[in-house]
Design a protein around this motif. Structure first.
Motif, PDB file in Angstrom:
ATOM      1  N   ILE A 111       0.838  -1.204   0.000  1.00 22.46           N
ATOM      2  CA  ILE A 111       0.000   0.000   0.000  1.00 22.46           C
ATOM      3  C   ILE A 111       0.868   1.248   0.000  1.00 22.46           C
ATOM      4  O   ILE A 111       0.615   2.196  -0.742  1.00 22.46           O
ATOM      5  CB  ILE A 111      -0.979  -0.006   1.191  1.00 22.46           C
ATOM      6  CG1 ILE A 111      -2.068  -1.060   0.959  1.00 22.46           C
ATOM      7  CG2 ILE A 111      -1.624   1.361   1.383  1.00 22.46           C
ATOM      8  CD1 ILE A 111      -2.985  -1.264   2.146  1.00 22.46           C
ATOM      9  N   SER A 112       1.903   1.255   0.818  1.00 22.46           N
ATOM     10  CA  SER A 112       2.755   2.439   0.879  1.00 22.46           C
ATOM     11  C   SER A 112       3.568   2.622  -0.401  1.00 22.46           C
ATOM     12  O   SER A 112       3.859   3.746  -0.800  1.00 22.46           O
ATOM     13  CB  SER A 112       3.684   2.381   2.090  1.00 22.46           C
ATOM     14  OG  SER A 112       4.600   1.319   1.959  1.00 22.46           O
ATOM     15  N   ASN A 113       3.913   1.528  -1.078  1.00 18.06           N
ATOM     16  CA  ASN A 113       4.707   1.622  -2.299  1.00 18.06           C
ATOM     17  C   ASN A 113       3.869   1.895  -3.544  1.00 18.06           C
ATOM     18  O   ASN A 113       4.276   2.670  -4.405  1.00 18.06           O
ATOM     19  CB  ASN A 113       5.515   0.345  -2.526  1.00 18.06           C
ATOM     20  CG  ASN A 113       6.650   0.200  -1.542  1.00 18.06           C
ATOM     21  OD1 ASN A 113       7.101   1.173  -0.957  1.00 18.06           O
ATOM     22  ND2 ASN A 113       7.103  -1.015  -1.347  1.00 18.06           N
ATOM     23  N   PHE A 114       2.712   1.252  -3.656  1.00 19.68           N
ATOM     24  CA  PHE A 114       1.942   1.307  -4.894  1.00 19.68           C
ATOM     25  C   PHE A 114       0.655   2.110  -4.791  1.00 19.68           C
ATOM     26  O   PHE A 114       0.072   2.486  -5.801  1.00 19.68           O
ATOM     27  CB  PHE A 114       1.599  -0.104  -5.372  1.00 19.68           C
ATOM     28  CG  PHE A 114       2.808  -0.951  -5.596  1.00 19.68           C
ATOM     29  CD1 PHE A 114       3.697  -0.658  -6.609  1.00 19.68           C
ATOM     30  CD2 PHE A 114       3.068  -2.034  -4.786  1.00 19.68           C
ATOM     31  CE1 PHE A 114       4.814  -1.442  -6.823  1.00 19.68           C
ATOM     32  CE2 PHE A 114       4.183  -2.818  -4.981  1.00 19.68           C
ATOM     33  CZ  PHE A 114       5.062  -2.518  -6.001  1.00 19.68           C
ATOM     34  N   GLY A 115       0.166   2.291  -3.632  1.00 19.28           N
ATOM     35  CA  GLY A 115      -1.082   3.005  -3.481  1.00 19.28           C
ATOM     36  C   GLY A 115      -2.241   2.054  -3.236  1.00 19.28           C
ATOM     37  O   GLY A 115      -2.259   0.917  -3.686  1.00 19.28           O
ATOM     38  N   PHE A 116      -3.203   2.566  -2.535  1.00 22.08           N
ATOM     39  CA  PHE A 116      -4.359   1.770  -2.121  1.00 22.08           C
ATOM     40  C   PHE A 116      -5.147   1.196  -3.297  1.00 22.08           C
ATOM     41  O   PHE A 116      -5.454  -0.003  -3.301  1.00 22.08           O
ATOM     42  CB  PHE A 116      -5.253   2.633  -1.224  1.00 22.08           C
ATOM     43  CG  PHE A 116      -6.422   1.912  -0.667  1.00 22.08           C
ATOM     44  CD1 PHE A 116      -6.271   1.001   0.358  1.00 22.08           C
ATOM     45  CD2 PHE A 116      -7.693   2.139  -1.180  1.00 22.08           C
ATOM     46  CE1 PHE A 116      -7.360   0.329   0.874  1.00 22.08           C
ATOM     47  CE2 PHE A 116      -8.779   1.478  -0.666  1.00 22.08           C
ATOM     48  CZ  PHE A 116      -8.613   0.570   0.357  1.00 22.08           C
ATOM     49  N   PRO A 117      -5.496   1.972  -4.326  1.00 22.86           N
ATOM     50  CA  PRO A 117      -6.312   1.414  -5.414  1.00 22.86           C
ATOM     51  C   PRO A 117      -5.645   0.246  -6.146  1.00 22.86           C
ATOM     52  O   PRO A 117      -6.304  -0.730  -6.503  1.00 22.86           O
ATOM     53  CB  PRO A 117      -6.514   2.585  -6.371  1.00 22.86           C
ATOM     54  CG  PRO A 117      -6.305   3.794  -5.542  1.00 22.86           C
ATOM     55  CD  PRO A 117      -5.294   3.411  -4.513  1.00 22.86           C
ATOM     56  N   ILE A 118      -4.347   0.325  -6.336  1.00 22.87           N
ATOM     57  CA  ILE A 118      -3.646  -0.743  -7.046  1.00 22.87           C
ATOM     58  C   ILE A 118      -3.629  -2.019  -6.212  1.00 22.87           C
ATOM     59  O   ILE A 118      -3.830  -3.117  -6.726  1.00 22.87           O
ATOM     60  CB  ILE A 118      -2.226  -0.296  -7.431  1.00 22.87           C
ATOM     61  CG1 ILE A 118      -2.309   0.831  -8.452  1.00 22.87           C
ATOM     62  CG2 ILE A 118      -1.403  -1.462  -7.954  1.00 22.87           C
ATOM     63  CD1 ILE A 118      -0.989   1.472  -8.793  1.00 22.87           C
ATOM     64  N   VAL A 119      -3.409  -1.891  -4.933  1.00 20.68           N
ATOM     65  CA  VAL A 119      -3.374  -3.069  -4.055  1.00 20.68           C
ATOM     66  C   VAL A 119      -4.752  -3.717  -3.981  1.00 20.68           C
ATOM     67  O   VAL A 119      -4.872  -4.949  -4.079  1.00 20.68           O
ATOM     68  CB  VAL A 119      -2.860  -2.684  -2.654  1.00 20.68           C
ATOM     69  CG1 VAL A 119      -2.986  -3.842  -1.686  1.00 20.68           C
ATOM     70  CG2 VAL A 119      -1.422  -2.219  -2.736  1.00 20.68           C
ATOM     71  N   ILE A 120      -5.793  -2.918  -3.854  1.00 25.44           N
ATOM     72  CA  ILE A 120      -7.160  -3.463  -3.804  1.00 25.44           C
ATOM     73  C   ILE A 120      -7.508  -4.156  -5.119  1.00 25.44           C
ATOM     74  O   ILE A 120      -8.108  -5.232  -5.135  1.00 25.44           O
ATOM     75  CB  ILE A 120      -8.180  -2.348  -3.480  1.00 25.44           C
ATOM     76  CG1 ILE A 120      -7.951  -1.836  -2.062  1.00 25.44           C
ATOM     77  CG2 ILE A 120      -9.603  -2.832  -3.645  1.00 25.44           C
ATOM     78  CD1 ILE A 120      -8.097  -2.892  -0.981  1.00 25.44           C
ATOM     79  N   THR A 121      -7.127  -3.553  -6.230  1.00 20.79           N
ATOM     80  CA  THR A 121      -7.388  -4.165  -7.542  1.00 20.79           C
ATOM     81  C   THR A 121      -6.689  -5.512  -7.662  1.00 20.79           C
ATOM     82  O   THR A 121      -7.285  -6.496  -8.127  1.00 20.79           O
ATOM     83  CB  THR A 121      -6.926  -3.224  -8.672  1.00 20.79           C
ATOM     84  OG1 THR A 121      -7.629  -1.986  -8.555  1.00 20.79           O
ATOM     85  CG2 THR A 121      -7.178  -3.832 -10.028  1.00 20.79           C
ATOM     86  N   ALA A 122      -5.446  -5.592  -7.251  1.00 23.22           N
ATOM     87  CA  ALA A 122      -4.700  -6.856  -7.311  1.00 23.22           C
ATOM     88  C   ALA A 122      -5.365  -7.914  -6.428  1.00 23.22           C
ATOM     89  O   ALA A 122      -5.497  -9.079  -6.824  1.00 23.22           O
ATOM     90  CB  ALA A 122      -3.259  -6.637  -6.897  1.00 23.22           C
ATOM     91  N   TYR A 123      -5.793  -7.511  -5.242  1.00 20.23           N
ATOM     92  CA  TYR A 123      -6.461  -8.440  -4.322  1.00 20.23           C
ATOM     93  C   TYR A 123      -7.747  -8.977  -4.938  1.00 20.23           C
ATOM     94  O   TYR A 123      -7.996 -10.182  -4.926  1.00 20.23           O
ATOM     95  CB  TYR A 123      -6.738  -7.736  -2.996  1.00 20.23           C
ATOM     96  CG  TYR A 123      -7.596  -8.526  -2.050  1.00 20.23           C
ATOM     97  CD1 TYR A 123      -7.083  -9.624  -1.371  1.00 20.23           C
ATOM     98  CD2 TYR A 123      -8.928  -8.185  -1.845  1.00 20.23           C
ATOM     99  CE1 TYR A 123      -7.872 -10.363  -0.508  1.00 20.23           C
ATOM    100  CE2 TYR A 123      -9.726  -8.913  -0.987  1.00 20.23           C
ATOM    101  CZ  TYR A 123      -9.194  -9.999  -0.322  1.00 20.23           C
ATOM    102  OH  TYR A 123      -9.985 -10.730   0.516  1.00 20.23           O
ATOM    103  N   LEU A 124      -8.548  -8.088  -5.488  1.00 18.09           N
ATOM    104  CA  LEU A 124      -9.817  -8.510  -6.073  1.00 18.09           C
ATOM    105  C   LEU A 124      -9.610  -9.393  -7.301  1.00 18.09           C
ATOM    106  O   LEU A 124     -10.353 -10.355  -7.500  1.00 18.09           O
ATOM    107  CB  LEU A 124     -10.673  -7.287  -6.424  1.00 18.09           C
ATOM    108  CG  LEU A 124     -11.207  -6.506  -5.227  1.00 18.09           C
ATOM    109  CD1 LEU A 124     -11.934  -5.254  -5.708  1.00 18.09           C
ATOM    110  CD2 LEU A 124     -12.119  -7.366  -4.374  1.00 18.09           C
TER     111      LEU A 124
END
Length: 55
Positions: A14-27
């Protein structure tokens, strides 16, 4: 992967890539598992239909 390692990986991501990118990868990873299950069900259904037509 242990829970502590997973949480550490998520917070670092999250700190490196940003919240939206991490959530997208998770989903996407969650949906991939469901799509695989759906694909298997469709193949099974097609096989059952082929067997029924042959009777």
């Amino acid at each position: 992967m242990e829970d502590a390692q997973l949480i550490s990986l998520i917070t670092t991501s999250i700190s490196n890539f940003g919240f939206p990118i991490v959530i997208t990868a998770y989903l996407l990873t969650r949906f991939e598992k469901r799509l695989d299950a759906l694909n298997a069900s469709i193949i099974e259904l097609l096989q059952a239909l082929k067997d029924e037509v042959r009777k």
